[in-house]
Design an enzyme around this catalytic site. Structure first.
Site, short mmCIF file in Angstrom:
data_model
loop_
_atom_site.label_atom_id
_atom_site.label_comp_id
_atom_site.label_asym_id
_atom_site.label_seq_id
_atom_site.Cartn_x
_atom_site.Cartn_y
_atom_site.Cartn_z
N HIS A 53 -95.72 75.59 33.03
CA HIS A 53 -94.75 76.57 33.53
C HIS A 53 -95.25 77.99 33.28
O HIS A 53 -95.30 78.82 34.19
CB HIS A 53 -93.41 76.33 32.81
CG HIS A 53 -92.29 77.18 33.32
ND1 HIS A 53 -91.27 76.68 34.11
CD2 HIS A 53 -92.01 78.50 33.15
CE1 HIS A 53 -90.42 77.64 34.41
NE2 HIS A 53 -90.85 78.77 33.83
N GLU A 54 -95.66 78.27 32.04
CA GLU A 54 -96.15 79.61 31.71
C GLU A 54 -97.49 79.91 32.38
O GLU A 54 -97.74 81.04 32.79
CB GLU A 54 -96.27 79.78 30.19
CG GLU A 54 -94.95 79.77 29.45
CD GLU A 54 -93.96 80.81 29.97
OE1 GLU A 54 -94.39 81.89 30.42
OE2 GLU A 54 -92.76 80.54 29.94
N HIS A 57 -96.69 81.11 35.87
CA HIS A 57 -96.27 82.52 35.89
C HIS A 57 -97.47 83.45 35.75
O HIS A 57 -97.65 84.40 36.52
CB HIS A 57 -95.32 82.78 34.72
CG HIS A 57 -93.91 82.35 34.95
ND1 HIS A 57 -93.16 82.74 36.03
CD2 HIS A 57 -93.09 81.55 34.20
CE1 HIS A 57 -91.95 82.22 35.95
NE2 HIS A 57 -91.90 81.48 34.85
N ASP A 129 -85.14 82.39 35.60
CA ASP A 129 -86.04 82.87 36.65
C ASP A 129 -85.32 82.86 38.00
O ASP A 129 -85.37 83.83 38.75
CB ASP A 129 -87.28 81.96 36.75
CG ASP A 129 -88.12 82.00 35.50
OD1 ASP A 129 -88.15 83.04 34.84
OD2 ASP A 129 -88.74 80.96 35.18
#
Length: 260
Positions: A53-54, A57, A129
């Protein structure tokens, strides 16, 4: 004031006679996202999801030239946040262009996109988000006049508490037909940003994998370590490996809870 006070407390705990940059750096993260919570128990599978996930981003933010540079990303819990990515602008901005907003939307959506690409499923980790994306896209259409379809107009009259700076309501001054067009335009903007994030994460899947694997291993990547992944990547916008000279920090994600 809170930042300096927090840095002073950290320096005292470390038996230092002066406050250094390590204390200020830690204080920034404490003020933005809260203290580290290494005691939070996260399974290996959840840790892997959070890492991708990070990585999503950070990768999309890195590959879009108008996004602020990535300063740090971590999968260590802070406050209510399971993980975070901090980006710092190279210069202070008073005005923000439509193209920058569009790239920021892609960066915000990239965590959700990465989850879907890697695990063929999504989690509730992107709840904040999605909330920020929806609000920004709607503001672009109804407040900033950034939609070619809707034109340079403001839709809706907002009523705010002047002294508290809080919005308490909105009066619609447009028809149901226009409301449907606004919804359709917001959806188009969000979908366009989603598709852009998906294209980048698909094209640079090896980078996505490498960043996530490294995050799982070391848990935190500073800007120089993160930039090392892009040393020989064709098409990557030029970025300085050091921290940019601006004092304003922001999170790619706001603190999010793992609770449904």
């Amino acid at each position: 004031e809170n930042l300096v006070n927090e840095a002073a407390i950290l320096a005292a705990r470390r038996n230092k006679l002066s406050i250094g940059m390590p204390e200020f750096q830690e204080a920034i993260e404490r003020v933005i996202a809260g203290p580290e919570r290494r005691s939070r128990i996260i399974s290996d599978e959840e840790k892997r999801i959070i890492a991708f996930h990070e990585a999503g981003h950070a990768l999309v933010r890195r590959m879009l030239p108008k996004c602020d540079p990535v300063h740090k990303l971590s999968i260590i819990s802070r406050g209510m946040s399971l993980s975070y990515t901090i980006s710092l602008p190279e210069n202070e901005h008073v005005l923000v262009s439509r193209s920058k907003f569009e790239e920021d939307l892609s960066a915000m959506l990239a965590g959700r996109v990465a989850e879907q690409l890697v695990f063929d499923d999504v989690t509730n980790g992107a709840v904040n988000d999605l909330d920020r994306v929806t609000k920004l896209a709607r503001a672009m259409v109804t407040q900033y006049g950034m939609s070619a379809r809707m034109g340079p107009m403001v839709f809706g009259q907002r009523h705010e508490m002047i002294f508290l700076g809080r919005e308490i309501g909105e009066q619609r001054n447009y028809s149901e037909r226009v409301a449907r067009e606004i919804d359709e335009e917001v959806k188009r903007i969000v979908q366009q940003a989603y598709d852009q994030a998906r294209d980048i994460l698909t094209r640079y899947s090896d980078l996505r994998q490498g960043i996530a694997d490294r995050l799982i291993e070391v848990e935190t990547l500073e800007s120089a370590d993160f930039e090392a992944f892009f040393a020989d990547v064709p098409g990557a916008p030029p970025r300085s490996p050091g921290a940019p000279p601006a004092a304003r920090a922001k999170l790619t994600e706001q603190p999010r809870s793992s609770a449904p």
